[in-house]
Design an enzyme around this catalytic site. Structure first.
Site, PDB file in Angstrom:
ATOM      1  N   ASP A  12       0.820  -1.647   0.131  1.00  0.00           N
ATOM      2  CA  ASP A  12      -0.156  -0.105   0.061  1.00  0.00           C
ATOM      3  C   ASP A  12       1.098   1.554   0.268  1.00  0.00           C
ATOM      4  O   ASP A  12       2.818   1.478   0.735  1.00  0.00           O
ATOM      5  CB  ASP A  12      -0.736  -0.083   1.287  1.00  0.00           C
ATOM      6  CG  ASP A  12      -1.700   1.034   1.697  1.00  0.00           C
ATOM      7  OD1 ASP A  12      -2.215   1.648   0.785  1.00  0.00           O
ATOM      8  OD2 ASP A  12      -1.595   1.384   2.235  1.00  0.00           O
ATOM      9  N   ASP A  14      -0.502   4.966   1.070  1.00  0.00           N
ATOM     10  CA  ASP A  14      -0.752   6.326   1.735  1.00  0.00           C
ATOM     11  C   ASP A  14      -0.580   5.421   3.708  1.00  0.00           C
ATOM     12  O   ASP A  14      -1.138   4.486   3.115  1.00  0.00           O
ATOM     13  CB  ASP A  14      -1.847   7.377   1.455  1.00  0.00           C
ATOM     14  CG  ASP A  14      -2.337   7.637  -0.047  1.00  0.00           C
ATOM     15  OD1 ASP A  14      -1.015   8.751   0.210  1.00  0.00           O
ATOM     16  OD2 ASP A  14      -2.711   7.384  -0.501  1.00  0.00           O
TER      17      ASP A  14
HETATM   18 MG   LIG Z   1      -2.943   2.814   3.427  1.00  0.00          MG
END
Ligand SMILES: [Mg+2]
Length: 260
Positions: A12, A14
């Protein structure tokens, strides 16, 4: 020396690689180390505001890791995979990423809600009432509603800001319908990951249990929760991740010893 495939890291962005415009300390070195050890690195983001190339640029600019656009799997591409060119024209309430992926998939777009057959909603940083109203009018006139993702928030240095899910919710409330969702943890995104992964185990590294880790659990992939984003620890009541680590660097170190 032959090419040894050790598996795939689905990372992932962010809250894992960067937060806002700043790298999570050590993330770039951890990614380079994992790649050096023979893992395929994929980046899987529910953020649809950027194109793949823009996202790859951001990874490089923040943490220094040289990501390719092809290694970026986004909810915009997952949403585009749900629309067939024969279905008609798409009205977009979202950013560059959504438009770029629809265009790449050969989907015609329209700015006029009256001619829309599909409405695709993603994060829209220039959201206006007028555009929101147009999306609602299109759905109320029969257009199919697709959401890039349902994330209610996303992390920023100032705190949690409204995510695409907050905008999707506005359209859903005003139309009394539920959007088909493309991003993590839903099937369209899982299909993108399956198509891009190499042989061997798949690890999902994320900061959200309801998206990143739920995707891993749905597919039987391994999961690692990092604490550099929205989560401060494993949530009770959902399946526990295989690993809980402070950050991506600690994940890379932990993986060295993890039985395969
Ligand atoms: Mg995230």
């Amino acid at each position: 020396l032959g090419i040894v495939t050790r598996g795939t890291i689905v990372c992932d962005l962010d809250g894992v690689v960067y937060v806002g415009g700043d790298a999570v300390p050590g993330s770039g070195a951890a990614l380079a180390e994992l790649a050096r050890r023979g893992y395929r690195i994929l980046f899987c983001t529910n953020n649809s505001s950027r194109t793949r190339a823009q996202t790859a640029e951001k990874i490089k600019a923040t943490c220094g890791y040289d990501a390719s656009p092809e290694s970026v799997l986004g909810s915009a591409a997952a949403a585009a995979s749900l629309v067939a060119p024969e279905e008609g024209r798409a009205f977009v309430l979202g950013g560059d990423g959504v438009r770029a992926e629809l265009e790449a998939a050969g989907i015609e777009m329209t700015a006029d809600w009256r001619s829309a057959d599909v409405v695709v909603v993603g994060i829209d940083l220039d959201l206006t009432y007028e555009a929101l109203a147009a999306a609602v009018l299109a759905v109320r006139s029969g257009a199919r509603l697709i959401a890039t993702n349902h994330d209610a928030t996303y992390p920023s240095p100032e705190g949690l800001k409204p995510g695409a899910g907050a905008i999707v919710a506005a359209v859903e409330v005003a139309t009394d319908t539920r959007a088909v969702c493309a991003g993590k943890p839903h099937e369209p995104m899982r299909q993108l990951v399956r198509g891009a992964a190499s042989d061997g185990p798949i690890w999902v590294v994320g900061d959200r249990q309801d998206t990143d880790l739920a995707m891993a659990h749905a597919e039987g992939w391994r999961s690692a929760l990092v604490l550099t984003g929205v989560s401060e620890g494993p949530d009770p009541g959902v399946p526990a991740p295989d690993l809980v680590v402070p950050d991506l660097a600690a994940f890379a170190a932990a993986l060295e010893d993890h039985p395969r």
